[in-house]
Design a protein around this motif. Structure first.
Motif, short mmCIF file in Angstrom:
data_model
loop_
_atom_site.label_atom_id
_atom_site.label_comp_id
_atom_site.label_asym_id
_atom_site.label_seq_id
_atom_site.Cartn_x
_atom_site.Cartn_y
_atom_site.Cartn_z
N UNK A 191 1.12 -1.44 -0.30
CA UNK A 191 -0.44 0.31 -0.12
C UNK A 191 0.95 0.97 0.20
N UNK A 192 0.51 1.98 -0.84
CA UNK A 192 1.32 3.68 -0.94
C UNK A 192 0.25 4.83 -0.94
N UNK A 219 4.40 -3.97 8.09
CA UNK A 219 3.63 -2.93 8.51
C UNK A 219 3.59 -1.19 8.01
N UNK A 220 5.07 -1.49 7.02
CA UNK A 220 4.57 -0.35 5.58
C UNK A 220 3.40 -0.35 4.83
N UNK A 248 -3.47 3.28 -2.13
CA UNK A 248 -3.81 1.82 -3.10
C UNK A 248 -2.59 1.40 -2.69
N UNK A 249 -3.04 -0.09 -3.68
CA UNK A 249 -1.98 -1.38 -3.63
C UNK A 249 -1.47 -1.33 -4.77
N UNK A 250 -0.06 -0.64 -4.47
CA UNK A 250 0.47 -0.47 -5.49
C UNK A 250 0.68 -1.94 -6.54
N UNK A 251 0.35 -3.10 -5.56
CA UNK A 251 0.57 -4.50 -7.05
C UNK A 251 -0.44 -4.60 -7.61
#
Lengths: 152, 782
Positions: free
Chosen positions: A48-49, A102-103, A56-59
């Motif tokens: 997530x970023x 965690x991030x 959003x899920x950056x994958x």
């Protein structure tokens, strides 16, 4: 193709294959390895970023979809060497064990408080259901978000 | 100086982890790295015919493609098994399948390319001719006449038959029983799902023949030993294994896997670094799974509720190959636990380990002990019901009394210390049982179904001593090493063979050292996970880091103190016996004004200008701690649930856990581990289930259809502790990593069955999903 993304306040221009995922762009092209990949199906939330302020899920995005937009990763949360209130709260409340989720968890929690600065416990739990943690059983993660909410 | 032991100091590893500065294997970058992708069998059982790599080789960036035959021709040997039982069948397990694929997801070939994207593109173009064969994914089915054979050299699909206890005494106990309570149990298969997928980076140095492997490992020395001595034939001193930050293990990162063997081999072939990171789909298919028992159990009781005997027959599904410690899990970590906290005088347990066309099964958090605890604690509740007793009373009736320790069970173990009734009493101070029963009664009248479940568990961890483990089949020692190095400035580096992948050793181990050496905790660094720095190590699993790893560190600190005191006495021109070490200083008792600091002593140890005659310079101590016994944590867990009559959905309402883990180094960290353990155990009871269809296809192969617990499904947990130190190690600590998982599954299942008791339902196999409960409730009235 060339894309320009403002990442943690810095404008980055790179040439990428159109199929490159945003998370791979961050990790491989920019060396921002704080954003992790834990699954292929957008369940775990480790990647997530914030994209223009929204979690959003950056994958699940291509790097090219971030062209011209602002991305904040875990590395961009702390300022002047001082931990962000959410990072501090995760540390204070023992909201992490292995630290791999965690991030993404912290970034999601930041966005949660952005939308709802005073969430109830149930709202915190519901708000984090897109992020999986296998170590903590979530108890201390909930406490960490509560602490960060109190800190404003 | 403030005592650190017992304090909830914040974790020293966290600042890097909360800021994204962790150092996980996939984060590592070294120049000229290549990337591996595996071609995996889509079938559970198939003969491997021609492997056509022509199209794959045309993908730009592809460097090499290797098959199982290439590895065998290149001298690669099968991955061995680390625990052998009498007459066990150990079929060859090559890193890449050679003639046959025996489970869905078994690697058949590996592609190495310049980029991970190119490697995957090419892997998809490798064409394998499969001759699909019938498969048997279920353990009980695999024993049936005519079941498809998994290995030619394991007739009837049996790997081993094992038993423990006294069959005759158990028969006699059943013969005189007033009541026999029988139940069949399915302890279903789970998939560990550490959030960090497995990964490795192998870097061969052609000039020197050295090779470094970074790998997600709970025990890097074991990885090195097995690769060097068995699989790849690399001289052990030429191989360095580093396991940096690791994102959870839960057992799944103990074992030596095919992918990392293949990556090391490929790196040596190509003289380039080779990296591989699993995707989640691969983690589901290729990480060792857990549990998977079919069990028939019966308990013999006297009319007053006293247990007379226990008989257990279990079929343990081991999967397609024997994973590293697979044979130990359903035997010595299971059958030996069947006495639990009770005085059961006669026990007999038979286990058949069987091969199936599924992913190999090995230790997953708890490893055998959750399976034993689940069946025992379920039988306690079923027996109470049959005898018309309260579930609390039947447990009290059978507890081993606190004055009977050390206590010898009929299944080999000698319990160290315990006060089982004490933990139950404390739990009942927190949980008002009588009030709950009144509330339950009221709720039932309103059509609401509440239930309470108890689990007065016991577990065995810190497996030891090595000599006994060796006699029982272990192919490894079960000690731990610690090297404590004091530098000339008094700063301390601690090299531990334990490995932290979430346990917080950089904090807890430093607490022990700071206390013993009386130095600031910031002056102590804990180094782990590197065979190039740590002398040797068995790693972290089986809740051994505290009772074995920290105890080894403690031993080294005692050696350091002894030598430091000699130096200090010499510098103070005093008799060593008169010198004391307090407040970070050495001085003659009663004369604190004339003292030598730890810095003074450390510096002199290395200057060596003025040392006692005959004393070697330096201040460093290596210890290997091989405990005399296991340690035995215990406690009482109480779970309250509400089951929806119309949907079968189980709501967790309350969870109380009182654990006795001996002395506790850092309560905050221990609480965290117990929380997480309980989440995993609850999740087995209610949600998680690895399911194969009849063809051996894993139908719960992603996080979309394998139900991992989420924040909104769990509830806060009320924790408390009693403290019964163990005499087994000098710190008095018992293990804390697995108790939550071991205890909680039974507590939840018992609570659900209590809630369903008005419907005459005695048992439903886990996971207790809405569908299963709804099925059981169909046509039944309260």
């Amino acid at each position: 193709m060339n894309i320009t993304v403002q990442v943690n306040g810095v404008s980055e221009t790179r040439s990428v294959e159109p199929r490159v995922l945003l998370v791979h762009f961050l990790r491989e092209n920019l060396g921002l390895t704080g954003t992790h990949v834990g699954c292929d199906t957008s369940q775990c939330g480790a990647c997530t970023v914030l994209l223009d302020g929204a979690a959003v899920k950056s994958c699940s995005l291509f790097a090219v979809q971030a062209d011209g937009r602002k991305v904040t990763t875990i590395e961009g949360l702390s300022t002047d060497g001082k931990l962000h209130a959410m990072q501090q709260a995760f540390w204070d409340q023992h909201g992490l064990q292995c630290g791999f989720c965690t991030p993404g968890m912290i970034v999601s929690a930041c966005h949660l408080l952005e939308r709802n600065p005073n969430p109830s416990e149930a709202e915190i739990r519901e708000g984090l259901e897109g992020n999986l943690c296998r170590c903590t059983g979530y108890a201390n993660i909930v406490k960490a978000v509560q602490q960060a909410a109190r800190a404003g | 100086m403030e005592t650190m032991f017992g304090k909830s100091i914040k974790r020293r590893e966290d600042p890097r982890l909360v800021t994204g500065k962790g150092n996980f294997v996939d984060d590592l970058k070294i120049p000229f790295t290549t990337h591996a992708a595996f071609v995996r069998s889509p079938h559970a059982h198939a003969k491997i015919g021609k492997i056509d790599t022509a199209a794959a080789r045309k993908v730009p960036g592809v460097l090499a493609i290797y098959t199982g035959k290439d590895l065998v021709a290149g001298g690669v040997k099968p991955i061995p098994v680390g625990w052998l039982l009498p007459n066990i069948k150990v079929p060859a397990h090559y890193p890449l399948a050679v003639d046959k694929a025996r489970h869905m997801g078994e690697p058949v070939a590996v592609v190495v390319a310049e980029t991970p994207y190119a490697a995957r593109d090419a892997a998809e173009l490798v064409e394998v001719d499969y001759d699909v064969l019938p498969a048997v994914p279920d353990g009980a089915d695999a024993l049936k006449r005519g079941a498809p054979p998994v290995h030619d050299d394991a007739p009837g699909n049996v790997s081993f038959k094992w038993s423990i206890g006294d069959a005759k005494a158990t028969d006699a106990a059943f013969a005189k029983a007033d009541k026999v309570v029988k139940q069949s149990f399915r302890n279903h298969r789970l998939i560990p799902n550490a959030i960090e997928p497995r990964a490795c980076l192998a870097s061969a140095q052609p000039g020197t023949g050295d090779i470094t492997l970074w790998v997600t490992s709970q025990n890097p020395h074991v990885h090195r030993l097995i690769m060097a001595a068995f699989v790849l034939g690399i001289p052990e001193h030429k191989m360095r294994v580093i396991s940096p930050d690791v994102g959870g293990g839960f057992g799944s990162k103990i074992f030596i896997y095919p992918e990392e063997c293949a990556a090391v081999w490929a790196s040596r072939q190509l003289s380039r670094p080779v990296k591989w990171t699993a995707d989640r789909r691969e983690a589901f298919l290729a990480d060792a799974h857990g549990r998977d028992h079919h069990t028939e159990a019966e308990m013999a009781l006297a009319a007053d509720g006293k247990i007379l005997g226990l008989r257990v027959k279990t079929v343990a599904n081991l999967g397609a190959y024997l994973s590293l410690f697979a044979p130990a899990v359903p035997t010595y970590l299971y059958g030996t636990l069947l006495a639990g906290a009770y005085t059961t005088p006669a026990i007999h347990c038979e286990v058949t380990g069987v091969f199936t066309h599924t992913t190999p099964v090995d230790a997953y958090r708890g490893a055998g002990r959750p399976e034993a605890t689940y069946l025992l604690e379920r039988l306690m509740d079923l027996s109470a019901k049959e005898l018309g007793m309260d579930p609390v009373d039947i447990r009290r009736k059978n507890f081993i009394p606190p004055d009977k320790f050390p206590y010898q069970t009929p299944v080999a173990l000698l319990y160290d210390s315990g006060n089982y009734a004490g933990a139950l009493d404390k739990a009942l101070q927190i949980f008002d049982y009588k009030a709950f029963r009144r509330e339950q009664e009221q709720a039932r009248k309103q059509g609401r179904y509440l239930g309470v479940g108890f689990s007065t568990y016991l577990e065995a961890c810190g497996l030891a001593p090595s000599q006994v483990a060796g006699a029982l089949g272990a192919q490894a020692g079960l000690y731990e090493s610690a090297n404590v190095r004091v530098h000339p400035t008094g700063k301390v580096s601690v090299f531990t063979g334990s490995h932290s992948h979430g346990q917080g050793h950089e904090t807890t181990f430093a607490q022990v050292v700071a206390d013993e050496l009386q130095v600031p905790i910031d002056d102590v660094d804990i180094i782990h996970g590197d065979t190039g720095q740590v002398p040797f190590g068995m790693g972290s699993y089986g809740s051994r880091s505290g009772p074995v790893g920290a105890a080894a560190i403690y031993m080294s600190t005692q050696k350091i103190k002894e030598k430091a005191k000699k130096i200090a006495a010499h510098l103070l021109e005093a008799n060593e016996k008169d010198v004391t070490h307090e407040g970070g200083k050495f001085f003659v008792k009663g004369s604190p004004d004339r003292s030598k600091s730890f810095f003074d002593v450390s510096l002199m140890a290395y200057l060596a200008h003025n040392l006692p005659k005959g004393l070697e310079p330096g201040l460093e101590a290596l210890s290997f701690f091989d405990p005399g016994n296991f340690v035995f944590p215990f406690g009482t867990h109480i779970c309250v649930v509400e089951v929806e009559r119309d949907t079968g959905y189980v709501h967790l309402r309350r969870y109380v856990a009182v654990d006795d883990l001996g002395r506790v180094i850092n309560p905050m960290i221990v609480d965290g581990m117990v929380h997480g353990g309980i989440a995993q155990g609850v999740s087995q009871a209610l949600w998680e289930h690895a399911e194969y269809d009849e063809n051996g296809q894993l139908i719960t192969g992603s996080m979309m259809n394998y139900a991992l617990p989420k924040a909104d499904e769990l509830i806060p947990i009320e924790l408390a502790r009693t403290e019964t130190p163990t005499p087994v190690n000098p710190l008095g600590v018992k293990g804390a990593g697995e108790t939550g998982t071991i205890a909680s599954t039974a507590a939840v299942a018992n609570a659900v069955m209590d809630a369903l008791s008005p419907f005459g339902i005695k048992h439903i196999d886990m996971p207790l999903t809405p569908g299963r409960i709804w099925e059981a409730l169909k046509g039944k009235g309260a």
